[in-house]
Structures are given as C-alpha cells and as structure tokens.
Design an enzyme around this catalytic site. Structure first.
Site, mmCIF file in Angstrom:
data_model
loop_
_atom_site.group_PDB
_atom_site.id
_atom_site.type_symbol
_atom_site.label_atom_id
_atom_site.label_comp_id
_atom_site.label_asym_id
_atom_site.label_seq_id
_atom_site.Cartn_x
_atom_site.Cartn_y
_atom_site.Cartn_z
ATOM 1 C CG ASP A 126 47.244 90.934 109.759
ATOM 2 O OD1 ASP A 126 46.359 90.054 109.846
ATOM 3 O OD2 ASP A 126 48.178 90.889 108.930
ATOM 4 C CE LYS A 128 45.432 89.404 106.521
ATOM 5 N NZ LYS A 128 45.902 88.053 106.919
ATOM 6 C CG ASN A 131 42.624 92.172 107.529
ATOM 7 O OD1 ASN A 131 41.801 91.263 107.412
ATOM 8 N ND2 ASN A 131 43.711 92.053 108.266
ATOM 9 C CG ASP A 144 40.802 90.484 111.425
ATOM 10 O OD1 ASP A 144 40.926 89.421 110.819
ATOM 11 O OD2 ASP A 144 40.880 90.586 112.674
ATOM 12 C CB THR A 165 50.064 88.965 106.068
ATOM 13 O OG1 THR A 165 48.876 88.714 106.829
ATOM 14 C CG2 THR A 165 50.205 87.957 104.957
HETATM 15 O O1 LIG Z 1 38.469 92.395 115.733
HETATM 16 C C1 LIG Z 1 37.764 92.250 114.591
HETATM 17 C C2 LIG Z 1 37.397 91.025 114.129
HETATM 18 C C3 LIG Z 1 36.705 90.900 112.931
HETATM 19 C C4 LIG Z 1 36.370 91.988 112.213
HETATM 20 C C5 LIG Z 1 35.647 91.887 110.935
HETATM 21 C C6 LIG Z 1 34.520 92.645 110.732
HETATM 22 C C7 LIG Z 1 33.836 92.590 109.530
HETATM 23 C C8 LIG Z 1 34.309 91.788 108.527
HETATM 24 C C9 LIG Z 1 33.606 91.801 107.228
HETATM 25 C C10 LIG Z 1 33.968 91.149 106.091
HETATM 26 C C11 LIG Z 1 33.060 91.563 105.109
HETATM 27 N N1 LIG Z 1 32.962 91.229 103.794
HETATM 28 C C12 LIG Z 1 33.748 90.337 103.088
HETATM 29 C C13 LIG Z 1 34.281 89.205 103.672
HETATM 30 C C14 LIG Z 1 35.029 88.303 102.895
HETATM 31 C C15 LIG Z 1 35.227 88.559 101.572
HETATM 32 C C16 LIG Z 1 36.022 87.558 100.741
HETATM 33 N N2 LIG Z 1 35.172 87.026 99.696
HETATM 34 C C17 LIG Z 1 34.153 86.144 100.184
HETATM 35 C C18 LIG Z 1 34.379 84.726 100.255
HETATM 36 C C19 LIG Z 1 33.474 85.333 99.171
HETATM 37 C C20 LIG Z 1 34.704 89.693 101.010
HETATM 38 C C21 LIG Z 1 33.968 90.589 101.792
HETATM 39 N N3 LIG Z 1 32.204 92.391 105.664
HETATM 40 N N4 LIG Z 1 32.527 92.555 106.951
HETATM 41 C C22 LIG Z 1 35.443 91.001 108.723
HETATM 42 C C23 LIG Z 1 36.113 91.071 109.936
HETATM 43 C C24 LIG Z 1 36.736 93.227 112.676
HETATM 44 O O2 LIG Z 1 36.479 94.320 111.932
HETATM 45 C C25 LIG Z 1 37.438 93.364 113.867
#
Ligand SMILES: Oc1ccc(-c2ccc(-c3cc(Nc4ccc(CNC5CC5)cc4)n[nH]3)cc2)c(O)c1
Length: 287
Positions: A126, A128, A131, A144, A165
């Site tokens: 996935d 994209k 991620n 993710d 996606t």
């Molecule tokens: O099996 C899995 C499940 C989940 C994760 C995972 C681990 C870390 C994150 C994450 C996201 C993130 N930062 C972030 C998250 C969302 C956005 C989108 N903009 C936001 C809404 C204002 C921008 C940056 N930092 N760390 C997201 C998913 C993973 O890495 C593995």
C-alpha cells in the site's frame, strides 16, 4: 496509555485509529496506533500479531520506527515515532511537482526502504503519498504496514485479498492475479515518481476497469497473459478496451521534465509484465 496525552487523530481505518500523542514524562510527540477490536477476536489477534512481527523485523532509517507495543484492557497499542508531514501534504503545497533533485532524493530513499522490506520477504502492498513521511531535512520514512504481508515460496499464489489504493495498484493486482509479489511495490514507486515530477497522479483511475484503461492509455496494451486473465475474470465479463496500440508513452508525458536516465528508470518500474519490472536491488543500483 496513562503516560500519553492524546493531541489528535492522525488516521482512521477498519483496523482502528492512529493518534498523535505527547509522552507526559519526556514531552516527545509520538504516533500511537490503537487497534479497534479486543484481542478476543482470533482473526484480529492473528493479523495484529502478524503486523507487529513484521514491524519488529523492519528497522531501517527509511522506515518509521516502532518505539514500543503494549496491551491495555485487551486492546493492542503500537507507539511509533512522529514525523510532521506526509508526501500528500507536500504535493498539495507544490501542485506543479517537485524539483528533479528532490524527486531523486525521495525516490532513492523509498527504494532503500522497499529494498529492505523485500530483503526480509515483506511486501508493503500500500505504497502511496499518505504513507510516505517527510522530515524537514527531507529524510523519508515509509509507514503503515497494516496491509503488509510476508511472501514466501510456500504462500505464493495465496495472497488473495486485494490491497493498494487504486491509483498505485499494479495491473496484476487489478486483474486479480493471486500469484503477485514484490513487483507490486515497484509499480507503486513508479507511479509516485511520476506524481512527484509533475504534481499530477500518473494513473487516476475512477474504478478498477477505468484504472486498467488509464494505465494502458499511457503504457500500452496488457500482455497476452494479462489479456487472458482479463477475459477470464467474471468481474470484467462483456467489457473490452478500445485499441491501445498508440499509447501516450512516458516519453511524451514527461517530455522536458525527466532526464533520459530517469525516464529509463521509471519505465523499468512501470513494466506491464511484473517479471520484467525492475526489482528493488536493481532499482537501487540504477538510481
Ligand atoms: O502497521 C503500522 C501501522 C501504523 C503505522 C504508522 C506509524 C506512524 C505514523 C505516523 C504518521 C506521522 N505523521 C503524520 C501523520 C499524518 C499527517 C497528515 N496531516 C495531518 C493531519 C494533519 C502528517 C504526518 N508520524 N508517524 C503513521 C502510521 C506504521 O508505521 C505501521
């Protein structure tokens, strides 16, 4: 969860929710994935254990770090590093695309992350812009792995659940090929390279049949084997594509925007035949 203060929701899905939290002791900002179902559900238990096993195996500078995992009241929590932005936001801020040197920097790091996954027989499935997390220093972290699977000689041909996606989904996935593998990740990298180059999604299909159409409009017709799969697939019964013998081609699509070497690299990633598609080790050498 007592030592964390919830600051907001970062993402939500069938699995549960990803929260932006602050560690009350250290002040560090983290992302916490809270699984929806309790551990009583055997199928959920199996899939979450598979996800944690994959995450624990994949420690790399271009893969978001799993800091800790804990259970509370029968629910599993995964604590990850938090990165301020994702590539979708960066693309929204730069609608005409990114400078070539930055495209190269991001695609190189993504190839390093995927090469590491594939060396551990993990297919992300996935890839994209949402991620792909980007630090202010332009370091990239793949995140993710909720759809990731280990592929081995034993389970080849058993990867049946559709993932990815739509816009980044390889032809073999769209055609329902159950023997797909690591090549689906390379296709997605090619799609992202195009999107970074001019700011537009390369194959913005509006349905699965339209996805196959927009791919062929640029890349040319399905292979003979893929055409057979298409004609045998009941989902596409009675449907056929117009003549695809004069495709737009990547050369025309990105004329003046990609060097010859970058174009050749991208064509390798977007080979219709998954067996001819550039694999991760060769992609790293060819950058
Ligand atoms: O099996 C899995 C499940 C989940 C994760 C995972 C681990 C870390 C994150 C994450 C996201 C993130 N930062 C972030 C998250 C969302 C956005 C989108 N903009 C936001 C809404 C204002 C921008 C940056 N930092 N760390 C997201 C998913 C993973 O890495 C593995």
């Amino acid at each position: 969860m007592n030592k964390y203060e919830v600051l907001g929701v970062v993402g939500e899905g069938a699995y549960g929710v990803v929260l932006r939290c602050r560690n009350k002791e250290s002040g560090e900002i983290v992302a916490i994935k809270k699984f929806k179902e309790s551990e009583d559900d055997e199928i959920v238990r199996k899939t979450t254990l598979r996800e944690v096993k994959i995450l624990r195996m994949l420690q790399h500078e271009n893969i978001v770090e799993l800091r800790e995992a804990f259970r509370r009241k029968g629910k599993l929590y995964l604590v990850f590093e938090y990165v301020e932005k994702n590539l979708l936001e960066i693309l929204e801020q730069q609608p005409a695309g990114l400078p070539p040197e930055l495209v190269r920097k991001y695609i190189y790091q993504l190839c390093r992350a995927i090469n590491w996954c594939h060396e551990h027989n993990v297919v992300h499935r996935d890839i994209k812009p949402e991620n792909l997390l980007i630090n202010p220093d332009h370091s990239l972290k793949l995140c993710d792995f909720g759809f990731a699977r280990t592929v081995t000689s034993k389970n080849r041909g058993e990867l049946t659940d559709y993932v990815a996606t739509r816009w980044y989904r390889a032809p073999e996935l769209l055609l329902g090929d159950t023997a797909y593998g690591k090549a689906v990740d390379m296709w997605a990298i090619g799609c992202i390279m195009g999107e970074l180059t001019d700011g537009q999604p390369l194959f913005p299909g509006e349905s699965e049949i339209d996805q196959l159409y927009v791919i062929q409009k640029v890349m040319g017709p399905l292979t003979h084997e893929q055409t057979d799969m298409f004609l045998r697939n009941p989902r596409f019964l009675g449907l056929k594509f117009p003549d695809m013998s004069r495709p737009e081609t990547l050369e025309k699509r990105y004329v003046g925007k990609l060097t010859k070497k970058a174009l050749s690299f991208m064509k390798g990633l977007l080979s219709m035949d998954p067996y001819k598609r550039l694999n991760a080790p060769d992609a790293l050498q060819n950058r």
